[in-house]
Design an enzyme around this catalytic site. Structure first.
Site, PDB file in Angstrom:
ATOM      1  N   ASP A  64       0.824  -1.224   0.000  1.00  0.00           N
ATOM      2  CA  ASP A  64       0.000   0.000   0.000  1.00  0.00           C
ATOM      3  C   ASP A  64       0.852   1.266   0.000  1.00  0.00           C
ATOM      4  OD1 ASP A  64       0.592  -0.834   2.704  1.00  0.00           O
ATOM      5  OD2 ASP A  64      -0.888   0.578   3.483  1.00  0.00           O
ATOM      6  N   HIS A  65       2.177   1.108   0.077  1.00  0.00           N
ATOM      7  CA  HIS A  65       3.068   2.270   0.061  1.00  0.00           C
ATOM      8  C   HIS A  65       3.936   2.340  -1.205  1.00  0.00           C
ATOM      9  CE1 HIS A  65       2.340   3.446   4.339  1.00  0.00           C
ATOM     10  NE2 HIS A  65       1.841   2.227   4.300  1.00  0.00           N
TER      11      HIS A  65
HETATM   12 ZN   LIG Z   1       0.423   0.990   5.372  1.00  0.00          ZN
HETATM   13 ZN   LIG Z   2       2.838  -1.195   6.625  1.00  0.00          ZN
END
Ligand SMILES: [Zn+2]
Ligand SMILES: [Zn+2]
Length: 301
Positions: A64-65
């Site tokens: 998610d990053h």
């Molecule tokens: Zn995250």
């Molecule tokens: Zn994380």
């Protein structure tokens, strides 16, 4: 420096919040802090220009990053971005990025540098000093303390005029040189220029549970950007998944005497409970903002 939030949700995108992405707009260039999937789509709704991005700082390699990074890097090339770009991140970043670009036949029309950092590293980029510290998460995660450039003092025109010096190029010399000469006499410039103003400090933390390094990074910062994945009532879940709660973020903001707190990386479980969430943050540390996608915030001028 101006901050433009591009994604403020945790784990997976929701209609309200995309996954992690933040742009730091500096006077001449732009940096990204994390680049979750869809970050380049979010940019389309802002003034952030991919070609202007010269550095990407990756807090950690959770999807998610970072899943938006290969797409962003390719688009930057397609948009004729030619300036070199440096991606800073934890160990493993280089192997993953190179494999992804190679396997997908992606050729970049600019020089891509990948620098893998470790706890305690310091970098200088575009006149800013960046300190990296390791945080506590289920996966190696880091935070950044970004110190902006010192602002030079201004000329004390009254004092200079009192010496009988008319305005002219010598005013520039007084501001820039340690000493200056006028009619055969030497003077110390610092008597005629105000003290320089220290650069603004922004602390941006990756996913983390409360830890000592988070406090060190945040100490006295003008702005702290901290995750608050959960509300206080879900504290056991925060511990289980290596995250922080609203109150843990505000507790750090108070302990580090920061001027402003912005919480981000908010779980989709709080959709529809925004007021309650905000109340829990602001009631404990009034100088707080709960980030939303496309929020802009300026530090200094
Ligand atoms: Zn995250
Ligand atoms: Zn994380």
């Amino acid at each position: 420096m101006k901050l433009q939030f591009l994604g403020t949700g945790s784990g997976m995108p929701s209609k309200q919040r995309n996954v992690s992405g933040l742009a730091l707009v500096l006077p001449k260039v732009t940096w990204l802090i994390d680049c979750g999937e869809g970050t380049q789509h979010q940019m389309l709704y802002t003034k952030v220009k991919p070609r202007k991005v010269t550095a990407v700082w990756v807090t950690h390699l959770h999807g998610d990053h970072v899943f938006g990074l290969p797409g962003f890097l390719s688009t930057r090339s397609a948009l004729d971005g030619t300036e070199p770009l440096t991606v800073y991140g934890p160990k493993g970043l280089k192997k993953w990025l190179e494999a992804t670009l190679r396997v997908t036949g992606s050729h970049l029309g600019y020089e891509l540098n990948v620098i893998e950092f470790t706890d305690g590293d310091t970098f200088e980029q575009d006149g800013h000093i960046i300190t990296v510290r390791k945080l506590e998460h289920r996966f190696p995660s880091y935070g950044f303390r970004i110190q902006g450039p010192e602002k030079p003092g201004t000329l004390c025109v009254d004092r200079v005029r009192a010496l009988g010096i008319p305005s002219g190029p010598i005013y520039k010399t007084i501001k820039e040189e340690e000493r200056f000469e006028y009619e055969g006499k030497w003077y110390d410039s610092k008597e005629y220029v105000t003290e320089p103003t220290p650069g603004k400090v922004v602390a941006i933390l990756g996913d983390t549970t409360p830890c000592e390094n988070a406090r060190i990074l945040a100490e006295g910062a003008d702005l702290l950007i901290h995750e608050a994945t959960f509300m206080e009532s879900e504290q056991p879940l925060a511990r289980k998944y290596g995250h922080s709660t609203t109150r843990e973020a505000t507790t750090l903001a108070k302990a580090s005497a920061v001027n402003q707190l912005i919480v981000t990386h908010i779980s989709a479980r709080y959709v529809g409970r925004e007021e309650e969430f905000e109340q829990e943050v602001v009631s404990d540390f009034p100088s707080s903002i709960v980030a939303t996608d496309f929020l802009e915030y300026t530090v200094g001028d």
